[in-house]
Design a protein around this motif. Structure first.
Motif, PDB file in Angstrom:
ATOM      1  N   THR A 305      -8.695 -15.762  92.298  1.00 26.38           N
ATOM      2  CA  THR A 305      -8.556 -15.323  93.687  1.00 26.38           C
ATOM      3  C   THR A 305      -9.623 -14.301  94.046  1.00 26.38           C
ATOM      4  OG1 THR A 305      -6.168 -15.721  93.599  1.00 26.38           O
ATOM      5  CG2 THR A 305      -6.998 -14.290  95.365  1.00 26.38           C
ATOM      6  N   ALA A 306      -9.845 -13.340  93.153  1.00 27.57           N
ATOM      7  CA  ALA A 306     -10.853 -12.311  93.417  1.00 27.57           C
ATOM      8  C   ALA A 306     -12.246 -12.928  93.507  1.00 27.57           C
ATOM      9  CB  ALA A 306     -10.821 -11.259  92.311  1.00 27.57           C
ATOM     10  N   ALA A 307     -12.541 -13.881  92.608  1.00 29.55           N
ATOM     11  CA  ALA A 307     -13.856 -14.520  92.636  1.00 29.55           C
ATOM     12  C   ALA A 307     -14.041 -15.344  93.905  1.00 29.55           C
ATOM     13  CB  ALA A 307     -14.027 -15.401  91.395  1.00 29.55           C
ATOM     14  N   ALA A 308     -12.996 -16.077  94.302  1.00 25.29           N
ATOM     15  CA  ALA A 308     -13.081 -16.897  95.514  1.00 25.29           C
ATOM     16  C   ALA A 308     -13.265 -16.029  96.751  1.00 25.29           C
ATOM     17  CB  ALA A 308     -11.826 -17.762  95.645  1.00 25.29           C
ATOM     18  N   ASN A 309     -12.543 -14.935  96.838  1.00 24.19           N
ATOM     19  CA  ASN A 309     -12.681 -14.032  97.988  1.00 24.19           C
ATOM     20  C   ASN A 309     -14.085 -13.444  98.057  1.00 24.19           C
ATOM     21  OD1 ASN A 309     -10.041 -14.465  98.827  1.00 24.19           O
ATOM     22  ND2 ASN A 309      -9.237 -12.711  97.669  1.00 24.19           N
ATOM     23  N   TRP A 310     -14.626 -13.118  96.896  1.00 28.45           N
ATOM     24  CA  TRP A 310     -15.978 -12.557  96.871  1.00 28.45           C
ATOM     25  C   TRP A 310     -16.988 -13.585  97.361  1.00 28.45           C
ATOM     26  CZ3 TRP A 310     -20.760 -13.464  94.832  1.00 28.45           C
ATOM     27  CH2 TRP A 310     -21.647 -12.400  94.805  1.00 28.45           C
ATOM     28  N   LEU A 311     -16.854 -14.818  96.928  1.00 30.65           N
ATOM     29  CA  LEU A 311     -17.767 -15.870  97.361  1.00 30.65           C
ATOM     30  C   LEU A 311     -17.657 -16.112  98.862  1.00 30.65           C
ATOM     31  CD1 LEU A 311     -17.285 -18.449  94.451  1.00 30.65           C
ATOM     32  CD2 LEU A 311     -19.330 -17.078  94.902  1.00 30.65           C
ATOM     33  N   ILE A 312     -16.437 -16.123  99.386  1.00 32.40           N
ATOM     34  CA  ILE A 312     -16.244 -16.343 100.821  1.00 32.40           C
ATOM     35  C   ILE A 312     -16.840 -15.196 101.626  1.00 32.40           C
ATOM     36  CG2 ILE A 312     -14.499 -16.512 102.636  1.00 32.40           C
ATOM     37  CD1 ILE A 312     -12.733 -17.983 100.577  1.00 32.40           C
ATOM     38  N   ASP A 313     -16.611 -13.977 101.161  1.00 34.35           N
ATOM     39  CA  ASP A 313     -17.154 -12.803 101.860  1.00 34.35           C
ATOM     40  C   ASP A 313     -18.673 -12.826 101.909  1.00 34.35           C
ATOM     41  OD1 ASP A 313     -14.600 -11.899 102.282  1.00 34.35           O
ATOM     42  OD2 ASP A 313     -14.604 -10.510 100.572  1.00 34.35           O
ATOM     43  N   HIS A 314     -19.287 -13.454 100.923  1.00 27.77           N
ATOM     44  CA  HIS A 314     -20.749 -13.505 100.864  1.00 27.77           C
ATOM     45  C   HIS A 314     -21.294 -14.869 101.317  1.00 27.77           C
ATOM     46  CE1 HIS A 314     -19.921  -9.987  98.340  1.00 27.77           C
ATOM     47  NE2 HIS A 314     -21.177  -9.622  98.545  1.00 27.77           N
ATOM     48  N   ASP A 315     -20.452 -15.650 102.002  1.00 26.18           N
ATOM     49  CA  ASP A 315     -20.855 -16.951 102.553  1.00 26.18           C
ATOM     50  C   ASP A 315     -21.507 -17.847 101.507  1.00 26.18           C
ATOM     51  OD1 ASP A 315     -19.955 -16.308 105.137  1.00 26.18           O
ATOM     52  OD2 ASP A 315     -21.814 -15.245 105.588  1.00 26.18           O
ATOM     53  N   SER A 316     -20.956 -17.834 100.314  1.00 23.08           N
ATOM     54  CA  SER A 316     -21.460 -18.674  99.230  1.00 23.08           C
ATOM     55  C   SER A 316     -20.363 -19.665  98.853  1.00 23.08           C
ATOM     56  CB  SER A 316     -21.847 -17.811  98.019  1.00 23.08           C
ATOM     57  OG  SER A 316     -22.316 -18.617  96.961  1.00 23.08           O
ATOM     58  N   PHE A 317     -20.578 -20.941  99.196  1.00 23.66           N
ATOM     59  CA  PHE A 317     -19.520 -21.935  99.043  1.00 23.66           C
ATOM     60  C   PHE A 317     -19.834 -23.009  98.000  1.00 23.66           C
ATOM     61  CE2 PHE A 317     -19.354 -20.267 103.371  1.00 23.66           C
ATOM     62  CZ  PHE A 317     -18.052 -19.799 103.416  1.00 23.66           C
ATOM     63  N   LEU A 318     -20.964 -22.879  97.334  1.00 22.78           N
ATOM     64  CA  LEU A 318     -21.365 -23.902  96.371  1.00 22.78           C
ATOM     65  C   LEU A 318     -20.338 -24.055  95.261  1.00 22.78           C
ATOM     66  CD1 LEU A 318     -23.510 -25.931  95.426  1.00 22.78           C
ATOM     67  CD2 LEU A 318     -24.591 -24.047  94.167  1.00 22.78           C
ATOM     68  N   LEU A 319     -19.878 -22.940  94.700  1.00 27.14           N
ATOM     69  CA  LEU A 319     -18.931 -22.999  93.589  1.00 27.14           C
ATOM     70  C   LEU A 319     -17.528 -23.393  94.030  1.00 27.14           C
ATOM     71  CD1 LEU A 319     -19.956 -19.853  91.482  1.00 27.14           C
ATOM     72  CD2 LEU A 319     -20.530 -22.249  91.073  1.00 27.14           C
ATOM     73  N   LEU A 320     -17.287 -23.413  95.334  1.00 25.56           N
ATOM     74  CA  LEU A 320     -15.966 -23.810  95.830  1.00 25.56           C
ATOM     75  C   LEU A 320     -15.866 -25.308  96.076  1.00 25.56           C
ATOM     76  CD1 LEU A 320     -15.314 -20.883  98.329  1.00 25.56           C
ATOM     77  CD2 LEU A 320     -14.497 -21.126  95.983  1.00 25.56           C
ATOM     78  N   GLN A 321     -16.955 -26.036  95.850  1.00 27.04           N
ATOM     79  CA  GLN A 321     -16.919 -27.475  96.009  1.00 27.04           C
ATOM     80  C   GLN A 321     -16.190 -28.120  94.839  1.00 27.04           C
ATOM     81  OE1 GLN A 321     -20.801 -29.126  96.752  1.00 27.04           O
ATOM     82  NE2 GLN A 321     -21.339 -27.547  98.263  1.00 27.04           N
ATOM     83  N   ASP A 322     -15.607 -29.294  95.096  1.00 24.59           N
ATOM     84  CA  ASP A 322     -14.821 -29.986  94.068  1.00 24.59           C
ATOM     85  C   ASP A 322     -15.394 -31.374  93.776  1.00 24.59           C
ATOM     86  OD1 ASP A 322     -14.199 -31.328  96.362  1.00 24.59           O
ATOM     87  OD2 ASP A 322     -12.052 -30.930  96.279  1.00 24.59           O
ATOM     88  N   ASN A 323     -16.719 -31.439  93.661  1.00 24.54           N
ATOM     89  CA  ASN A 323     -17.382 -32.728  93.473  1.00 24.54           C
ATOM     90  C   ASN A 323     -17.804 -32.997  92.035  1.00 24.54           C
ATOM     91  OD1 ASN A 323     -19.300 -30.753  93.395  1.00 24.54           O
ATOM     92  ND2 ASN A 323     -20.718 -31.705  94.845  1.00 24.54           N
ATOM     93  N   ALA A 324     -17.244 -32.279  91.097  1.00 22.48           N
ATOM     94  CA  ALA A 324     -17.579 -32.523  89.690  1.00 22.48           C
ATOM     95  C   ALA A 324     -16.956 -33.826  89.218  1.00 22.48           C
ATOM     96  CB  ALA A 324     -17.083 -31.363  88.816  1.00 22.48           C
ATOM     97  N   PRO A 325     -17.625 -34.576  88.344  1.00 15.43           N
ATOM     98  CA  PRO A 325     -17.032 -35.813  87.815  1.00 15.43           C
ATOM     99  C   PRO A 325     -15.872 -35.509  86.881  1.00 15.43           C
ATOM    100  CG  PRO A 325     -19.117 -35.341  86.715  1.00 15.43           C
ATOM    101  CD  PRO A 325     -18.991 -34.338  87.820  1.00 15.43           C
ATOM    102  N   TRP A 326     -14.977 -36.482  86.715  1.00 19.55           N
ATOM    103  CA  TRP A 326     -13.759 -36.270  85.918  1.00 19.55           C
ATOM    104  C   TRP A 326     -14.069 -35.977  84.457  1.00 19.55           C
ATOM    105  CZ3 TRP A 326     -12.745 -39.089  81.587  1.00 19.55           C
ATOM    106  CH2 TRP A 326     -13.444 -40.287  81.430  1.00 19.55           C
ATOM    107  N   TRP A 327     -15.230 -36.462  83.973  1.00 14.26           N
ATOM    108  CA  TRP A 327     -15.566 -36.250  82.565  1.00 14.26           C
ATOM    109  C   TRP A 327     -16.189 -34.890  82.314  1.00 14.26           C
ATOM    110  CZ3 TRP A 327     -20.749 -35.528  82.727  1.00 14.26           C
ATOM    111  CH2 TRP A 327     -21.478 -36.188  83.712  1.00 14.26           C
ATOM    112  N   LEU A 328     -16.327 -34.086  83.374  1.00 12.68           N
ATOM    113  CA  LEU A 328     -16.836 -32.730  83.222  1.00 12.68           C
ATOM    114  C   LEU A 328     -15.786 -31.694  83.621  1.00 12.68           C
ATOM    115  CD1 LEU A 328     -19.348 -31.141  82.402  1.00 12.68           C
ATOM    116  CD2 LEU A 328     -20.094 -31.224  84.791  1.00 12.68           C
ATOM    117  N   LEU A 329     -15.123 -31.954  84.739  1.00  4.85           N
ATOM    118  CA  LEU A 329     -14.010 -31.121  85.197  1.00  4.85           C
ATOM    119  C   LEU A 329     -12.914 -32.037  85.730  1.00  4.85           C
ATOM    120  CD1 LEU A 329     -15.780 -28.245  87.191  1.00  4.85           C
ATOM    121  CD2 LEU A 329     -14.696 -28.058  84.956  1.00  4.85           C
TER     122      LEU A 329
END
Length: 475
Positions: A305-329
């Motif tokens: 939660t703390a990491a997600a809030n920090w990313l949102i506050d800094h307008d950084s959304f790359l790590l919030l994407q959920d496009n990883a393949p099933w064999w990686l995540l």
């Protein structure tokens, strides 16, 4: 002529390894001989397990995910998951504590496959790099962490990826190295290091009588020890796969009972390798503990939660994407279970960071206790072995969490579980304290130093006990 010439006709006593020391010893000796005699039957069992194992792992991966409301009793995927992860794997670990590595020698499908293909492989010499003692630790950590990232316990495709990948690697190693040997099992298997540790407290083992061995005539057919154990010099159950092939060899090898603390207390400082101690502290008691617990940890939720809030506050959304393949995540949108890149990083941070924090605390405790004793007989690596029983309890408690979660999904509630958990943890802690005390008392410093060293050592079992108390009764 001697007055009592009849005494000259008395038969010489049998070698120590062949003498029966009671009904239990006699029964075990007979079992060991039976395993040696019925090797063909054991091979049938091994191949039956191979077929059953791959049926459990492969078939569900090609079936649709269970629909909502499915049950273990009416869905093959859920049934296979419960049988494999809920029953099979936890009790494989338990078997190590009570029967040594019998699973490895008689039932393990990867061991069967790698040995079988090695008879037909290139028979190359084992390279020096492959013999490095740290591979089991590295493999265990990588498998544990990657399994959590892809949700190996919950999804059949992930299980096929992790377990099937391990089996393919075992076959590849067998094709390359050794002839009729289990090079994979000896040097690379992710579970080998854990099995080796837990087998140290097994109350049965194949005992070798060196005197009988050296005086017996060499048999026409030597024993092919697939896991590459020097049988003549074998003193414990850690490396032995308990396959029974050497039972009765030179009338010096027998399946025998022993005290569960015998192997650790008889160990020599020079016999304990750093990789073994690292597997115990950082692998089984550290990283594995964190891996069992992150899904129920409020600390993990707070971290994410703390990491997600920090990313949102800094307008950084790359790590919030959920496009990883099933064999990686983990990525199964059809059932609403998708990991973002941030989820993966937080899982890595929690398991590796939390696991290493636990392990460093344990290492600090045993290192300090060893330093206080200041005896070459008791380096920190040897004193750490006192925690092996606690590692066994730790692994079973962690794996059984999945078993109980699966049963809860079937509306099966077991009211005695809290008491059973306390009892298992208490047994592990009590045995670890006993071993630590005996190891410290084997040294010769002044009593004050030994008392101080043992007092420090008690903090290690207390730490693991506190971690599980928080998981079971606070969270």
């Amino acid at each position: 002529m001697p007055a009592h010439s009849s005494t000259l006709k008395r038969p010489l006593p049998a070698p120590a390894a062949t003498q029966r020391r009671g009904p239990i010893a006699g029964l075990l000796q007979a079992c060991g001989r039976g395993m040696q005699k019925h090797g063909a039957t054991i091979r049938v069992i091994q191949w039956a397990v191979v077929v059953f194992y791959f049926g459990l792992v492969i078939t569900p991966a090609f079936l649709p995910l269970p629909p909502e409301g499915s049950s273990i009793l009416d869905n093959l995927t859920l049934f296979a998951q419960f049988l494999f992860w809920g029953i099979w794997w936890p009790f494989v670990m338990v078997s190590m504590l009570f029967m040594g590595r019998l699973w490895c020698g008689v039932f393990c499908p990867e061991g069967t496959l790698t040995e079988w293909v090695s008879w037909r492989g290139l028979n190359l010499p084992i390279p020096r790099w492959l013999k490095w003692g740290g591979w089991p630790f590295v493999a265990f950590v990588c498998t544990t962490v990657f399994g959590q990232l892809v949700s190996v316990y919950e999804y059949p495709k992930a299980a096929l990826l992790v377990l099937g990948g391990s089996s393919v690697a075992a076959v590849a190693v067998g094709l390359l190295y050794g002839k009729g040997k289990r090079v994979w099992c000896r040097h690379l298997c992710p579970a080998s290091g854990v099995f080796s540790l837990l087998a140290k407290v097994a109350p049965v083992h194949f005992r070798v009588d060196r005197a009988a061995w050296d005086t017996a005539a060499a048999p026409a057919q030597p024993v092919n020890c697939a896991p590459l154990v020097d049988i003549r010099r074998m003193t414990g159950a850690s490396d032995c796969h308990a396959c029974g092939r050497c039972a009765g060899h030179r009338e010096a090898v027998q399946l025998s009972p022993r005290r569960p603390d015998a192997e650790i207390l008889a160990s020599k400082a020079e016999q304990i390798h750093t990789g073994e101690a690292m597997t115990l502290l950082f692998g089984v008691l550290g990283i594995a503990t964190a891996a069992f617990q992150w899904t129920v940890s409020p600390w993990f939720v707070a971290l994410k939660t703390a990491a997600a809030n920090w990313l949102i506050d800094h307008d950084s959304f790359l790590l919030l994407q959920d496009n990883a393949p099933w064999w990686l995540l983990t990525h199964y949108p059809e059932v609403g279970d998708v990991f973002t890149w941030l989820d993966g990083l937080c899982i890595l941070a929690y398991i590796l960071g939390g696991g290493c924090a636990i392990a460093l605390a344990l290492l600090g405790v045993v290192a300090l206790a060893s330093r206080i004793v200041a005896s070459p007989q008791l380096p920190w690596r040897r004193l750490a072995l006192g925690l092996v029983p606690l590692a066994g309890a730790n692994v079973f408690l962690g794996l059984s969490m999945l078993t109980l979660s699966q049963l809860k999904g079937e509306r099966v509630i077991l009211p005695w579980v809290p008491d059973a958990r306390i009892a298992i943890l208490a047994l592990g802690i009590g045995f670890a304290l006993w071993l630590g005390l005996r190891l410290v008392l084997q040294t010769t410093p002044a009593w004050g130093r030994r008392v101080a060293a043992f007092s420090i050592y008690t903090l290690a079992p207390a730490l693991i006990g506190a971690v599980w108390y928080v998981v079971f009764f606070v969270w």
